[in-house]
Design a protein around this motif. Structure first.
Motif, PDB file in Angstrom:
ATOM      1  N   TYR A 140       2.900  14.760  15.881  1.00 11.45           N
ATOM      2  CA  TYR A 140       2.276  14.992  17.270  1.00 11.45           C
ATOM      3  C   TYR A 140       1.120  16.021  17.255  1.00 11.45           C
TER       4      TYR A 140
ATOM      5  N   GLY B 236       9.966   8.077  15.329  1.00 11.15           N
ATOM      6  CA  GLY B 236      10.388   8.695  16.516  1.00 11.15           C
ATOM      7  C   GLY B 236      10.687   7.751  17.590  1.00 11.15           C
TER       8      GLY B 236
ATOM      9  N   GLN C 260       7.209  16.169  14.455  1.00 14.31           N
ATOM     10  CA  GLN C 260       6.501  17.235  15.008  1.00 14.31           C
ATOM     11  C   GLN C 260       5.106  17.397  14.236  1.00 14.31           C
TER      12      GLN C 260
ATOM     13  N   ASN D 257       5.065  14.050  24.013  1.00 17.60           N
ATOM     14  CA  ASN D 257       6.125  15.019  24.508  1.00 17.60           C
ATOM     15  C   ASN D 257       6.557  15.840  23.136  1.00 17.60           C
ATOM     16  N   SER D 258       6.828  17.047  23.398  1.00 19.13           N
ATOM     17  CA  SER D 258       7.514  17.595  22.064  1.00 19.13           C
ATOM     18  C   SER D 258       8.897  17.279  21.697  1.00 19.13           C
ATOM     19  N   ASN D 259       9.502  17.735  20.746  1.00 22.89           N
ATOM     20  CA  ASN D 259      10.543  17.348  20.515  1.00 22.89           C
ATOM     21  C   ASN D 259      11.717  18.212  19.787  1.00 22.89           C
TER      22      ASN D 259
ATOM     23  N   GLU E 240       8.325  11.240  21.950  1.00 21.88           N
ATOM     24  CA  GLU E 240       8.582  12.162  20.896  1.00 21.88           C
ATOM     25  C   GLU E 240       8.669  11.440  19.710  1.00 21.88           C
TER      26      GLU E 240
ATOM     27  N   SER F 222       9.071   9.960  27.482  1.00 21.64           N
ATOM     28  CA  SER F 222       8.902  10.948  26.713  1.00 21.64           C
ATOM     29  C   SER F 222       8.558  10.461  25.257  1.00 21.64           C
TER      30      SER F 222
END
Length: 252
Positions: free
Chosen positions: A219, A179, A216, A116-118, A213, A211
């Motif tokens: 991922y 994360g 960035q 998932n984006s964070n 995360e 999620s």
């Protein structure tokens, strides 16, 4: 009448797995006629190879399992008094995986975790050793970390490798990051994530969650620069010994 009775038993059985109790798979609904549940949503779909694992307060990390489709424990706590997971919003995972036609698991013991984006929440400049290791008793059992000072040393050693950099380990390339955790990970553990034929190695600084995360840049490396928001992307994960990672010290 029989099918309705069995359905009642199934719903009652679903309440037996709570915080440290056994969660046994009892598929009473398989005996019930489908016409008895014409509009009932299939909430607890299982990914191929999944099964309900026991959810026991005594469960401990293991190196022997190898990479598995990402799930996280809703019950494992370490230190014993600290809740290290958050299942808030898990319905979003179900919705995304239903829409994608992907099987998943969600029961009182565990749930599937997806990339998932964070919003850059796990870039290295947002974290330090104290924030990553908040518990005086130590954040992790794996490897044996007996106090907060050792956990913070481990975090400093890991982040010194560099943010979102490549390391070669056992003949494969891993992108570094920090994360959320998976499986029964707690703050201070390390885990590997494999998706799309690519690998990452993560130092867990936060909760376990559906999620997953992480940093960035890391991922985006795994997803070929696609934002994972809205998708059901289930990676393979494995808890690993942080000290086995190339560039880390051999002991604390």
């Amino acid at each position: 009448m029989l099918t309705r009775f069995l359905a009642f038993c199934a719903l009652a059985a679903a309440e037996t797995c709570v915080n440290g109790t056994e969660c046994e798979e009892v598929d009473f609904l398989s005996y019930a006629a489908k016409e008895d549940f014409p509009r009932r949503k299939r909430r607890f779909r299982r990914h191929h190879g999944y099964g309900y694992r026991p959810c026991k307060s005594a469960e401990r990390p293991s190196l022997a399992e190898g990479p598995v489709p990402c799930t996280y424990s809703k019950t494992y706590a370490y230190p014993a008094t600290v809740v290290q997971e958050d299942s808030g919003g898990v319905a979003q995972m179900e919705s995304r995986c239903d829409s994608a036609g992907e099987d998943y698991v969600n029961n009182q013991c565990e749930a599937t975790c997806i990339i998932n984006s964070n919003s850059q929440g796990y870039d290295y400049n947002k974290w330090d050793a104290v924030k990553a290791c908040p518990y005086p008793a130590g954040a992790t059992e794996f490897p044996i970390v007996s106090n907060q000072e050792q956990c913070m040393q481990l975090y400093d050693n890991f982040t010194a490798l560099g943010e979102a950099v490549d390391i070669t380990w056992n003949g494969e390339v891993y992108r570094t990051g920090i994360g959320h955790g998976a499986l029964i990970g707690v703050r201070g553990n390390c885990l590997t994530i494999r998706y799309n034929g690519k690998n990452a190695v993560i130092f867990q600084v936060d909760i376990r969650s559906w999620s997953l995360e992480i940093t960035q840049k890391t991922y985006l490396y795994l997803t070929d620069n696609e934002n994972p928001g809205g998708f059901c992307w289930i990676p393979e994960v494995e808890i690993v010994n942080c000290l086995d990672i190339p560039g880390m010290p051999s002991s604390l």
